[in-house]
Scaffold this motif. Sequence first.
Motif, PDB file in Angstrom:
ATOM      1  N   TYR A   1      14.143   0.230   5.699  1.00 50.58           N
ATOM      2  CA  TYR A   1      14.092   1.519   4.976  1.00 50.58           C
ATOM      3  C   TYR A   1      15.445   1.974   5.000  1.00 50.58           C
ATOM      4  CZ  TYR A   1       9.267   1.581   6.306  1.00 50.58           C
ATOM      5  OH  TYR A   1       7.784   1.250   6.488  1.00 50.58           O
TER       6      TYR A   1
ATOM      7  N   LYS B   1      12.198  -0.344   1.392  1.00 53.00           N
ATOM      8  CA  LYS B   1      12.059   0.931   0.730  1.00 53.00           C
ATOM      9  C   LYS B   1      13.305   1.925   0.979  1.00 53.00           C
ATOM     10  CE  LYS B   1       6.926   0.541   1.707  1.00 53.00           C
ATOM     11  NZ  LYS B   1       5.876   0.986   2.191  1.00 53.00           N
TER      12      LYS B   1
ATOM     13  N   TYR C   1      12.299  -9.668   1.292  1.00 52.81           N
ATOM     14  CA  TYR C   1      11.901  -8.786   2.201  1.00 52.81           C
ATOM     15  C   TYR C   1      11.445  -7.411   1.740  1.00 52.81           C
ATOM     16  CZ  TYR C   1      14.367 -11.855   5.586  1.00 52.81           C
ATOM     17  OH  TYR C   1      14.988 -12.898   6.131  1.00 52.81           O
ATOM     18  N   PRO C   2      10.496  -6.803   2.294  1.00 48.80           N
ATOM     19  CA  PRO C   2       9.887  -5.588   2.047  1.00 48.80           C
ATOM     20  C   PRO C   2      11.345  -4.639   2.179  1.00 48.80           C
ATOM     21  CG  PRO C   2       8.418  -6.517   3.301  1.00 48.80           C
ATOM     22  CD  PRO C   2       9.725  -7.248   3.377  1.00 48.80           C
TER      23      PRO C   2
ATOM     24  N   THR D   1       9.686  -4.240   7.678  1.00 43.57           N
ATOM     25  CA  THR D   1      10.453  -3.458   6.317  1.00 43.57           C
ATOM     26  C   THR D   1      11.673  -2.853   6.675  1.00 43.57           C
ATOM     27  OG1 THR D   1       8.127  -2.992   5.716  1.00 43.57           O
ATOM     28  CG2 THR D   1       9.750  -1.672   4.627  1.00 43.57           C
TER      29      THR D   1
ATOM     30  N   THR E   1      10.971  -3.141  12.271  1.00 44.55           N
ATOM     31  CA  THR E   1      11.263  -2.255  11.357  1.00 44.55           C
ATOM     32  C   THR E   1      12.797  -1.827  11.346  1.00 44.55           C
ATOM     33  OG1 THR E   1      10.621  -0.381  12.515  1.00 44.55           O
ATOM     34  CG2 THR E   1       8.918  -1.317  11.025  1.00 44.55           C
TER      35      THR E   1
ATOM     36  N   LEU F   1      13.774  -8.633  10.538  1.00 43.90           N
ATOM     37  CA  LEU F   1      12.648  -8.360   9.738  1.00 43.90           C
ATOM     38  C   LEU F   1      11.747  -9.502   9.789  1.00 43.90           C
ATOM     39  CD1 LEU F   1      14.345  -6.957   6.440  1.00 43.90           C
ATOM     40  CD2 LEU F   1      13.240  -5.538   8.114  1.00 43.90           C
TER      41      LEU F   1
END
Length: 246
Positions: free
Chosen positions: A19, A132, A129-130, A17, A102, A97
């Motif tokens: 960020y 956040k 892709y994730p 993920t 991360t 990723l």
Amino acid sequence: MNRADSPASKGLLVAGTAYGLGIGPGEPDLITLKAYNILQQADVIAYPALEDGVSLARQIVDPHIPEGRIEIAIRIEMGKPADPVYDAAAIEIGKHLADGKTVAVLCEGDPFFYGSFMYLFGRLAEAGYPVKTVPGVSSMMACAAQLGAPLAAKNDVLQVIPGPLDAERLRTQLANTDAAAIIKLGRHFAKVRDVINELGLTDRARYIERATLETQKMVPLADLPADAKAPYFSMILIHRRGDAWR
């Protein structure tokens, strides 16, 4: 909740993920606890940097970065299209990723308030892709706090106005609002100042540059010399009542 009890400190970062971390306007202590915790555990740290290697984002969080992290400097050449740079950065980050790492991407201020991270967010999210986002203290909030100038109150309309707008658009926006934060001054400062003078708002305008940094400067706009220059990281706050609480 202390750092030892927070989700990030318990190893709850999601593998693979990205960020986007809002790291605040400049003072290292203005990073949020959530962003700090993610930064401590991320495998890879990416950040925007000038062509000559200077990265304000990297400098801000330098006291908080653990040793041994993979770092990706996203080098932006001033005056040249940035899309190819973000395309390449998204591909490089995507490889990490895909390997289950991360990635913490640093963004000055808040990622979704004129933040460079949004361009990576779009590319990575569209690629599946994730991703956040962790909000941060924006430059506008920091400037208001440093100046002791609340932005708006009651039913005030607050506008965020980019300095690069042409003089006519600036005049229209400023003439129809209760309060304004004029950002991205730089080489547009003289034009912005002229419009503010034309509208009779100079005595209600406050100038600040490099908010929260050791080189911070703040002064009533009227007190600046006629030939004053402004860096890119500068802002003018205006309220028609002078102070929002009046």
